[in-house]
Scaffold this motif. Sequence first.
Motif, mmCIF file in Angstrom:
data_model
loop_
_atom_site.group_PDB
_atom_site.id
_atom_site.type_symbol
_atom_site.label_atom_id
_atom_site.label_comp_id
_atom_site.label_asym_id
_atom_site.label_seq_id
_atom_site.Cartn_x
_atom_site.Cartn_y
_atom_site.Cartn_z
ATOM 1 N N LEU A 107 0.873 -1.178 0.000
ATOM 2 C CA LEU A 107 0.000 0.000 0.000
ATOM 3 C C LEU A 107 0.903 1.217 0.000
ATOM 4 O O LEU A 107 1.635 1.453 0.960
ATOM 5 C CB LEU A 107 -0.891 0.065 1.240
ATOM 6 C CG LEU A 107 -1.872 -1.065 1.533
ATOM 7 C CD1 LEU A 107 -2.855 -0.626 2.611
ATOM 8 C CD2 LEU A 107 -2.633 -1.470 0.288
ATOM 9 N N GLN A 108 0.864 1.940 -1.118
ATOM 10 C CA GLN A 108 1.724 3.121 -1.214
ATOM 11 C C GLN A 108 0.874 4.365 -1.438
ATOM 12 O O GLN A 108 -0.149 4.300 -2.123
ATOM 13 C CB GLN A 108 2.701 2.952 -2.377
ATOM 14 C CG GLN A 108 3.724 4.061 -2.440
ATOM 15 C CD GLN A 108 4.757 3.813 -3.524
ATOM 16 O OE1 GLN A 108 4.545 4.143 -4.673
ATOM 17 N NE2 GLN A 108 5.881 3.230 -3.157
ATOM 18 N N GLY A 109 1.296 5.474 -0.862
ATOM 19 C CA GLY A 109 0.554 6.711 -1.076
ATOM 20 C C GLY A 109 1.303 7.888 -0.502
ATOM 21 O O GLY A 109 2.337 7.722 0.157
ATOM 22 N N VAL A 112 17.164 4.935 -2.579
ATOM 23 C CA VAL A 112 17.570 6.277 -3.015
ATOM 24 C C VAL A 112 17.218 6.461 -4.486
ATOM 25 O O VAL A 112 16.895 5.503 -5.179
ATOM 26 C CB VAL A 112 19.102 6.483 -2.863
ATOM 27 C CG1 VAL A 112 19.510 6.481 -1.400
ATOM 28 C CG2 VAL A 112 19.882 5.435 -3.649
ATOM 29 N N MET A 113 17.293 7.693 -4.930
ATOM 30 C CA MET A 113 17.186 7.975 -6.363
ATOM 31 C C MET A 113 18.584 8.184 -6.935
ATOM 32 O O MET A 113 19.495 8.614 -6.235
ATOM 33 C CB MET A 113 16.322 9.215 -6.585
ATOM 34 C CG MET A 113 14.850 8.947 -6.374
ATOM 35 S SD MET A 113 13.894 10.468 -6.389
ATOM 36 C CE MET A 113 14.331 11.135 -4.807
ATOM 37 N N ILE A 114 18.699 7.874 -8.205
ATOM 38 C CA ILE A 114 20.014 7.862 -8.851
ATOM 39 C C ILE A 114 20.013 8.862 -10.010
ATOM 40 O O ILE A 114 19.129 8.808 -10.881
ATOM 41 C CB ILE A 114 20.305 6.430 -9.370
ATOM 42 C CG1 ILE A 114 20.330 5.470 -8.179
ATOM 43 C CG2 ILE A 114 21.595 6.378 -10.178
ATOM 44 C CD1 ILE A 114 20.126 4.017 -8.555
ATOM 45 N N PRO A 143 16.240 5.322 -10.981
ATOM 46 C CA PRO A 143 16.709 6.602 -11.510
ATOM 47 C C PRO A 143 15.793 7.742 -11.111
ATOM 48 O O PRO A 143 14.576 7.544 -10.990
ATOM 49 C CB PRO A 143 16.657 6.382 -13.031
ATOM 50 C CG PRO A 143 15.664 5.277 -13.235
ATOM 51 C CD PRO A 143 15.777 4.395 -12.024
ATOM 52 N N TYR A 144 16.375 8.899 -10.899
ATOM 53 C CA TYR A 144 15.568 10.112 -10.743
ATOM 54 C C TYR A 144 15.056 10.487 -12.136
ATOM 55 O O TYR A 144 15.828 10.578 -13.086
ATOM 56 C CB TYR A 144 16.426 11.244 -10.169
ATOM 57 C CG TYR A 144 15.808 12.609 -10.389
ATOM 58 C CD1 TYR A 144 14.596 12.935 -9.793
ATOM 59 C CD2 TYR A 144 16.416 13.554 -11.229
ATOM 60 C CE1 TYR A 144 14.003 14.172 -10.019
ATOM 61 C CE2 TYR A 144 15.834 14.791 -11.451
ATOM 62 C CZ TYR A 144 14.623 15.092 -10.855
ATOM 63 O OH TYR A 144 14.030 16.313 -11.099
ATOM 64 N N ILE A 145 13.736 10.658 -12.226
ATOM 65 C CA ILE A 145 13.127 11.048 -13.498
ATOM 66 C C ILE A 145 12.485 12.423 -13.304
ATOM 67 O O ILE A 145 11.562 12.553 -12.491
ATOM 68 C CB ILE A 145 12.003 10.048 -13.921
ATOM 69 C CG1 ILE A 145 12.455 8.586 -13.789
ATOM 70 C CG2 ILE A 145 11.472 10.381 -15.308
ATOM 71 C CD1 ILE A 145 13.356 8.080 -14.867
ATOM 72 N N ASN A 166 1.378 10.339 -10.370
ATOM 73 C CA ASN A 166 2.533 10.637 -11.216
ATOM 74 C C ASN A 166 3.665 11.252 -10.426
ATOM 75 O O ASN A 166 3.733 12.463 -10.267
ATOM 76 C CB ASN A 166 2.117 11.614 -12.322
ATOM 77 C CG ASN A 166 1.646 10.879 -13.548
ATOM 78 O OD1 ASN A 166 2.004 9.719 -13.755
ATOM 79 N ND2 ASN A 166 0.851 11.552 -14.356
ATOM 80 N N LEU A 167 4.565 10.395 -9.959
ATOM 81 C CA LEU A 167 5.705 10.915 -9.211
ATOM 82 C C LEU A 167 6.675 11.583 -10.169
ATOM 83 O O LEU A 167 7.397 12.511 -9.825
ATOM 84 C CB LEU A 167 6.417 9.766 -8.499
ATOM 85 C CG LEU A 167 5.545 8.898 -7.589
ATOM 86 C CD1 LEU A 167 6.319 7.713 -7.074
ATOM 87 C CD2 LEU A 167 5.022 9.727 -6.428
ATOM 88 N N TYR A 168 6.688 11.065 -11.411
ATOM 89 C CA TYR A 168 7.614 11.592 -12.424
ATOM 90 C C TYR A 168 6.927 11.537 -13.778
ATOM 91 O O TYR A 168 5.895 10.881 -13.949
ATOM 92 C CB TYR A 168 8.907 10.772 -12.443
ATOM 93 C CG TYR A 168 8.687 9.280 -12.300
ATOM 94 C CD1 TYR A 168 8.190 8.517 -13.358
ATOM 95 C CD2 TYR A 168 8.948 8.638 -11.100
ATOM 96 C CE1 TYR A 168 7.981 7.156 -13.224
ATOM 97 C CE2 TYR A 168 8.734 7.271 -10.951
ATOM 98 C CZ TYR A 168 8.251 6.548 -12.020
ATOM 99 O OH TYR A 168 8.030 5.199 -11.885
ATOM 100 N N ASP A 169 7.523 12.241 -14.751
ATOM 101 C CA ASP A 169 6.948 12.258 -16.096
ATOM 102 C C ASP A 169 7.151 10.907 -16.771
ATOM 103 O O ASP A 169 8.159 10.223 -16.549
ATOM 104 C CB ASP A 169 7.644 13.333 -16.951
ATOM 105 C CG ASP A 169 7.182 14.741 -16.572
ATOM 106 O OD1 ASP A 169 6.096 14.856 -15.982
ATOM 107 O OD2 ASP A 169 7.908 15.701 -16.874
HETATM 108 N N1 5AD Z 1 11.890 10.324 -10.002
HETATM 109 C C1 5AD Z 1 12.116 9.097 -9.498
HETATM 110 N N2 5AD Z 1 11.604 8.668 -8.336
HETATM 111 C C2 5AD Z 1 10.814 9.519 -7.657
HETATM 112 N N3 5AD Z 1 10.182 9.393 -6.485
HETATM 113 C C3 5AD Z 1 9.517 10.525 -6.228
HETATM 114 N N4 5AD Z 1 9.716 11.413 -7.235
HETATM 115 C C4 5AD Z 1 10.529 10.805 -8.131
HETATM 116 C C5 5AD Z 1 11.102 11.212 -9.354
HETATM 117 N N5 5AD Z 1 10.878 12.416 -9.882
HETATM 118 C C6 5AD Z 1 10.326 8.211 -5.628
HETATM 119 C C7 5AD Z 1 10.844 8.584 -4.249
HETATM 120 C C8 5AD Z 1 9.783 8.070 -3.318
HETATM 121 C C9 5AD Z 1 9.106 7.018 -4.126
HETATM 122 C C10 5AD Z 1 7.733 6.700 -3.705
HETATM 123 O O1 5AD Z 1 9.105 7.573 -5.424
HETATM 124 O O2 5AD Z 1 12.068 7.915 -4.024
HETATM 125 O O3 5AD Z 1 10.292 7.541 -2.121
#
Ligand code: 5AD
Length: 387
Positions: free
Chosen positions: A104-106, A217-219, A248-250, A348-351
């Motif tokens: 369960l994520q939110g 972590v994000m990369i 990856p960070y998006i 949408n955490l990322y595009d």
């Molecule tokens: N890119 C990648 N991961 C993301 N998260 C949040 N925003 C982004 C992004 N722009 C990840 C975070 C958070 C998880 C639920 O989503 O690491 O802990």
Amino acid sequence: MCKKETGSGWGEVDLLSVEQALRMTDEAELGRFYSEAYDLKLKYRGPCVYFRGLIEISNICRKNCLYCGIRAGNDKVKRYELSDHQVLEEAQFALDAGYGSVVLQGGERSDKAFTERITRLVKEIVKLRKSAPETEGERDLSLGITLSLGEQSLSVYKEWYDAGAGRYLLRVEASGRGLYDKIHPVAGRDRLLHSYECRVKAIGELKEIGFLTGTGVMIGLPFQRYEDLARDILFFREMGVDMVGMGPYIPHGDTPLGELYFRLKGDISGEREVLREYGELFLLNDVEKLELSLKMVAVLRHVMPHINIAATTALQVLSPEGRERALLAGANIIMPNVTDLSVKGEYNLYDGKPGVADDAEATRQRLESNLEKLGIPIGWDTRGDWR
Ligand code: 5AD
Ligand code: SF4
């Protein structure tokens, strides 16, 4: 079929050796490194990949992380909250599909109405049983429950644990205080909500309560350097976590860091200054960022061979085979999305979130066929915990 051993991997490991591994570029050397990681996964965790059905319960969040598309300050987001009925239906789908566990994520919320609702839902999910068990053993199978609902008070964690949630995911996002503070708000009320100390403390508390605890972590973040990622690996080990999800960070266009990214990306002339100011990883292209993410997975498998490592959805944004490649580099968990199609596109955490048009069944079929092609068996109807 899914047998495992216990033990430890890279005995002594230091910052420099991890950083060197992350900087590896020779293709043949990398190929060997990934396949060694895969062999370690086989040895310590067996051949199977385990599924956790991901239920994105709500995109309402009180926080304002500078990288995240559903941050409180993004007023373009249409906020939603799944009903209890929807959550339970999705959990039942996961159970019937043989996933063995749900997540369960939110977004993060701390109001009593929310925390008590989660307690109720966890208790209900624990009671679910397979609609039509095929074999005797499946009759008693109840879902493993992972929560990924941000920082909460100790008493709330305990309440959720006692209700039947056995695992908790709380990414540290960046294990170094300096970087953490650069990707979270540092002013006003927001500052108090985004404290690095609280984040690290929370991970320790979750472990103490008894949760199988995951972080990550994000990369490829702005301001991030290879050394930060190497420290992240050592942090996971020092914390003795049970699971890691990193991806990856998006960039998301409607966030402060996303805006920064899109502005700088077009400015080739100032590239050298950008690298100096924002770190050597921020402007990696998709191929490079995917490679670095795979290296992180493989290094971690060497350092912590027994833990659960997720092949995260964000990898799939960079390449359609991103998650499968992570499995071949040592990951052993996939979180197929089982969220209702009507809201899936709003989380949408990322595009470029992948698979927003696929329903849970289509997602399952596609994954199953991809894994079959790779010869990776799926650990059906089992939780796939390492301890
Ligand atoms: N890119 C990648 N991961 C993301 N998260 C949040 N925003 C982004 C992004 N722009 C990840 C975070 C958070 C998880 C639920 O989503 O690491 O802990
Ligand atoms: Fe909220 Fe998590 Fe996004 Fe931060 S990363 S804004 S806590 S959903």
